[in-house]
Write an enzyme that holds these catalytic residues in place. Structure first.
Site, mmCIF file in Angstrom:
data_model
loop_
_atom_site.group_PDB
_atom_site.id
_atom_site.type_symbol
_atom_site.label_atom_id
_atom_site.label_comp_id
_atom_site.label_asym_id
_atom_site.label_seq_id
_atom_site.Cartn_x
_atom_site.Cartn_y
_atom_site.Cartn_z
ATOM 1 N N ASP A 111 -12.068 -0.443 3.566
ATOM 2 C CA ASP A 111 -10.928 0.044 4.334
ATOM 3 C C ASP A 111 -11.381 0.944 5.494
ATOM 4 O O ASP A 111 -11.322 0.546 6.649
ATOM 5 C CB ASP A 111 -9.929 0.780 3.438
ATOM 6 C CG ASP A 111 -8.555 0.932 4.081
ATOM 7 O OD1 ASP A 111 -8.255 0.201 5.051
ATOM 8 O OD2 ASP A 111 -7.764 1.764 3.621
ATOM 9 N N GLU A 135 0.858 -1.188 0.000
ATOM 10 C CA GLU A 135 0.000 0.000 0.000
ATOM 11 C C GLU A 135 0.895 1.238 0.000
ATOM 12 O O GLU A 135 0.937 1.982 -0.973
ATOM 13 C CB GLU A 135 -0.926 0.009 1.221
ATOM 14 C CG GLU A 135 -1.843 1.238 1.249
ATOM 15 C CD GLU A 135 -2.550 1.411 2.583
ATOM 16 O OE1 GLU A 135 -3.529 2.172 2.626
ATOM 17 O OE2 GLU A 135 -2.111 0.828 3.589
#
Length: 415
Positions: A351, A219
């Site tokens: 998320d 990420e």
């Protein structure tokens, strides 16, 4: 207790209602990123925490604008206000309960919500007491959802923060609290500069006790972070993992491929050429793809934090640091569909619902509008998620059956 309402994004209300009704499995959702704005305001007043705004609409907008900064570091700063109000057992229980109710309203039938109990100990709680408070909230939320006709199961994934040095203690607490609904361990927080190798003791402890591991990787850092998650962490899933595409090399440009196809004796549509003809894979990408290690993809969040390489640049543009060049800016530029077409085990997740103003339903809607996802596409990513859940085999099989049953009774779009 009412469920949080996500602002509709499209005019076709039936399509949104249909997608909202689809059974969903959510593997990557942060508890401290999913608070209702009004809950933040009320809890802040109870503990004397100062917020940027105390008006619900303005506070919600502030979270979204602060998160939409193209910086993971700035994105993570918004958690100072959610973590800051989750200080007591009562607050943790309330937040967890509301999370489950909101997840059920989003069509989720199974979810694994992650959070870092080490960040919630300022008012005298210890790790076990914090985990138990969240479990009480989850149980209460599941009961509330059942009263509304929604059967949902939620489990905890306990995170240790990469920048801290208490990961072994957190891992031990996670193992101790399996009976309280803990099914996995994660490393969260700043990825770049805080490698999984720094937490080898904790990861070894999880391995020795057969606790499932999913690590944030790929990420805020690239392929090397993913390599460490697999090697040091023995990760069964990758949190985000979207930068695995940096281990792809383009064989030839799309334009060159189109030209070559046009020279063939019979007419061919270049759009039908398999993605595997366009890209070759490095050893990390091949390992992840070939072993079907699930990617917990979070498209809306990735766009906010410059985590997703722009699909048109993949395999052709050198990437250095967090440069704005080459990062996806629009949903259609996200490589989620490329990853699916290459055979990766892709799951779709929100998320942080509050910061990204998203949900499973919104992510599915965006996939439908930007990539033309239809019933079979949604079913495919949902079955991958169900089969990847950190549950015993019989419970995973039951979850798969529930997904299939939900799709068998759901009407087609526009029918």
């Amino acid at each position: 207790m009412s469920a949080q309402v996500v602002t509709p994004l499209f005019d076709n209300a039936y399509d949104e209602g249909w997608i909202a009704s689809l059974p969903k499995v959510c593997l990557h959702d942060h508890l401290d990123g999913s608070l209702r704005p009004q809950t933040v305001i009320e809890l802040a007043a109870e503990v004397g925490h100062e917020l940027p705004y105390t008006d619900q609409a303005r506070l919600e907008r502030w979270f979204s604008e602060a998160a939409d900064s193209r910086s993971l570091a700035r994105y993570l700063q918004t958690f100072e206000h959610t973590v800051g109000v989750m200080r007591t057992a009562e607050a943790l229980e309330r937040v967890a309960r509301e999370y489950v109710v909101d997840a059920a309203a989003d069509g989720i039938i199974h979810g694994e919500v992650r959070w870092a109990p080490e960040q919630h100990l300022s008012e005298g709680l210890d790790l076990d007491a914090a985990i138990h408070a969240v479990e009480r909230g989850i149980v209460a939320g599941e009961s509330d959802a059942a009263d509304r006709g929604h059967i949902i199961s939620i489990r905890q994934i306990v995170c240790a923060m990469r920048q801290n040095d208490c990961s072994l203690e957190v891992a031990r607490a996670a193992v101790r609290n399996r009976s309280s609904g803990v099914v996995g361990f994660d490393l969260a927080g700043p990825e770049l500069g805080f490698s999984a190798e720094l937490h080898r003791e904790a990861l070894d402890y999880c391995a020795r006790h057969f606790l499932q591991v999913t690590l944030h990787a790929g990420e805020a850092d690239g392929v090397e972070s993913i390599r460490q998650a697999l090697h040091e962490g023995r990760a069964a899933r990758l949190g985000h993992g979207v930068r695995i595409v940096e281990d792809l090399t383009r064989r030839q440009s799309h334009a060159a491929l189109a030209d070559n196809v046009a020279r063939l004796p019979h007419s061919h549509d270049v759009s039908l050429v398999p993605a595997t003809s366009l890209y070759s894979m490095g050893e990390v990408a091949a390992w992840v793809r070939d072993r079907r290690i699930p990617l917990e993809i979070c498209p809306c969040s990735n766009l906010q934090t410059d985590a997703a390489p722009r699909v048109s640049d993949i395999g052709a543009t050198a990437r250095t640091g967090n440069s704005s060049t080459g990062w996806a800016r629009e949903y259609r530029e996200h490589p989620v569909e490329l990853l699916r077409s290459l055979g990766f085990a892709v799951t779709i997740n929100p998320d942080n619902r509050l910061m990204s103003r998203t949900s499973m339903t919104r992510e599915f809607l965006k996939l439908a509008h930007e990539f033309g996802y239809e019933r079979e596409d949604f079913l495919s990513v949902t079955l991958i998620a169900a089969e990847s859940a950190f549950l015993p085999l019989d419970e995973r099989n039951d979850l798969v059956d529930r997904v299939l049953a939900g799709y068998s009774t759901s009407p087609e779009v526009g029918s």
